[in-house]
Design a protein around this motif. Sequence first.
Motif, PDB file in Angstrom:
ATOM      1  N   SER A  52       8.831  -5.920  14.416  1.00  0.00           N
ATOM      2  CA  SER A  52       8.785  -4.485  14.739  1.00  0.00           C
ATOM      3  C   SER A  52       7.560  -3.853  14.107  1.00  0.00           C
ATOM      4  CB  SER A  52      10.059  -3.789  14.252  1.00  0.00           C
ATOM      5  OG  SER A  52      10.289  -4.068  12.894  1.00  0.00           O
ATOM      6  N   ALA A  56       8.415   1.677  13.646  1.00  0.00           N
ATOM      7  CA  ALA A  56       9.804   1.285  13.947  1.00  0.00           C
ATOM      8  C   ALA A  56      10.443   0.558  12.772  1.00  0.00           C
ATOM      9  CB  ALA A  56       9.824   0.403  15.187  1.00  0.00           C
ATOM     10  N   SER A  57       9.796   0.562  11.616  1.00  0.00           N
ATOM     11  CA  SER A  57      10.350  -0.214  10.494  1.00  0.00           C
ATOM     12  C   SER A  57      10.712   0.653   9.288  1.00  0.00           C
ATOM     13  CB  SER A  57       9.351  -1.309  10.081  1.00  0.00           C
ATOM     14  OG  SER A  57       9.084  -2.153  11.171  1.00  0.00           O
ATOM     15  N   THR A 233       9.997   3.727  19.049  1.00  0.00           N
ATOM     16  CA  THR A 233      11.037   2.814  18.558  1.00  0.00           C
ATOM     17  C   THR A 233      10.679   1.349  18.786  1.00  0.00           C
ATOM     18  OG1 THR A 233      12.080   3.337  20.636  1.00  0.00           O
ATOM     19  CG2 THR A 233      13.043   4.332  18.692  1.00  0.00           C
ATOM     20  N   ASP A 234       9.744   1.079  19.738  1.00  0.00           N
ATOM     21  CA  ASP A 234       9.196  -0.270  19.868  1.00  0.00           C
ATOM     22  C   ASP A 234      10.218  -1.291  20.365  1.00  0.00           C
ATOM     23  OD1 ASP A 234       7.058  -1.940  19.651  1.00  0.00           O
ATOM     24  OD2 ASP A 234       7.287  -2.360  17.507  1.00  0.00           O
ATOM     25  N   VAL A 235      11.206  -0.843  21.123  1.00  0.00           N
ATOM     26  CA  VAL A 235      12.201  -1.779  21.677  1.00  0.00           C
ATOM     27  C   VAL A 235      12.183  -1.625  23.199  1.00  0.00           C
ATOM     28  CG1 VAL A 235      14.653  -2.418  21.811  1.00  0.00           C
ATOM     29  CG2 VAL A 235      13.692  -1.642  19.633  1.00  0.00           C
ATOM     30  N   PHE A 375      18.006  -3.389  15.641  1.00  0.00           N
ATOM     31  CA  PHE A 375      16.780  -3.297  14.852  1.00  0.00           C
ATOM     32  C   PHE A 375      16.893  -2.174  13.824  1.00  0.00           C
ATOM     33  CE2 PHE A 375      15.847  -4.984  19.020  1.00  0.00           C
ATOM     34  CZ  PHE A 375      15.166  -6.148  18.701  1.00  0.00           C
TER      35      PHE A 375
END
Length: 416
Positions: A52, A56-57, A233-235, A375
Amino acid sequence: MTRCDVAVIGAGPYGLSAAAHLRTIKGLDVQTFGEPMSFWERNMPVGMLLRSGWAASHIADPDQSLTLDAYRAASGKHFSSPVPLDRFTDYGLWYQGRAVPGLDQRKIMRVESYRKDFRLILEKGSSIFARRVVVAAGIGSFAWRPPEFANLPSYLASHTSEHREFQRFAGKRVLVVGSGQSALESAALLHESGAEVEIVARARQIRWLGGVVSRTIQHGFGPTISKLLYAPTDVGPAGISQIVARPDLVRQLPRSIQDRLRKRSVRPGGARWLVARVRNVGKSLGRFVVCAAPVGERIKVRLDDGSERIIDHVLLGTGYRVDVSKYDFLAPTLAASISRHQGYPRLTDGFETSFPGLHILGAPAVWSFGPLMQFVVGTHYSSRALMQFVARKAASNRARVGEPLVAGLELSRPHD
Ligand SMILES: Cc1cc2nc3c(=O)[nH]c(=O)nc-3n(C[C@H](O)[C@H](O)[C@H](O)COP(=O)(O)OP(=O)(O)OC[C@H]3O[C@@H](n4cnc5c(N)ncnc54)[C@H](O)[C@@H]3O)c2cc1C
């Protein structure tokens, strides 16, 4: 007799974030259990990089002040994206020290319903009673071992989650099963440790994340188009990323569409920085293992094309399959009374199961709230939803028993 209002089980990103948010509800006694960040510390390989991205982390906190940036500034360590595993683990510990200082590191051995409450039995036998329980125990219990390998001892066939480092495989022949991030990263680390590695995967080709389409959108079309199609959010892929970033919206969609969004968002694939690292690793793609049997200290494996090899070890990068009945601390009667779909609990708005007062966060919430919950970035939604639900319930309970609502449920910090 020890009592609390809410017991949070688990001190990974979800448990810590939930506890940090619940603690803002005035008058609510929250107790949190578990070793902080233990899954990241013990069950992920040294040298791993987070898949991620930076934005997003961050683990969600009520003030949005305990970010990776704040940790980097406070620690004086220099790192950026992709975030190294040891830095992320240390970030989680730093977060815990600030947001959940009274953490009880003991393991919960049992949770059972007791009259209108829950009784939690801790290691070494003491008990605590809680009105509500929030399970944030992660995916460690769900490591998936396909049936072909079920009867092999772990020195011949092990799951990726069982390894921190791969030095002991130097000079050995190792077959890695799978083509997701864990399988590919483990294959790279094994190869770099001097093992002779072969990847076997059902996929006909390895899917590398950030391929031509996403790179063209992200870099070729400029930041505005990119932001329209990809949420921070990178998903998920272009477009879908924006939908799955909104769990409230996902929940309104027909089940068949939710299922499709979930599958499209978390397909097995590897981060781009692994391409060069597995270039010289052998690959049998579009293939699967039909049988595996010990031969002395080694193992004989046959693939579906009839080819056989004798190797030293099979490493299962076969991921995780959620089944909350595998949480061994849930009393069987309690686990059996949770309404489920293929192992996933059916959750209501506040991540509450069909058993009143019992909540489940993290990957088990994927079926109800979408792929974000798999995540760290999902903590931004789940912690707030849980906090608002618990605050509402506590307010109505107090009103029912005639307690004045004084400052009782005022949140101690503002939230938008
Ligand atoms: C190899 C790998 C790489 C990953 N990379 C990423 C990534 O880059 N970005 C990302 O967002 N996600 C990543 N993930 C997913 C990641 O696991 C989750 O995002 C995250 O760990 C979820 O947090 P959690 O709090 O639900 O679970 P965990 O981090 O697993 O925490 C669960 C905690 O519960 C505790 N616990 C369990 N049972 C008990 C008990 N009975 N009593 C007390 N405590 C208990 C455990 O000790 C643990 O500390 C990765 C997963 C794997 C396997």
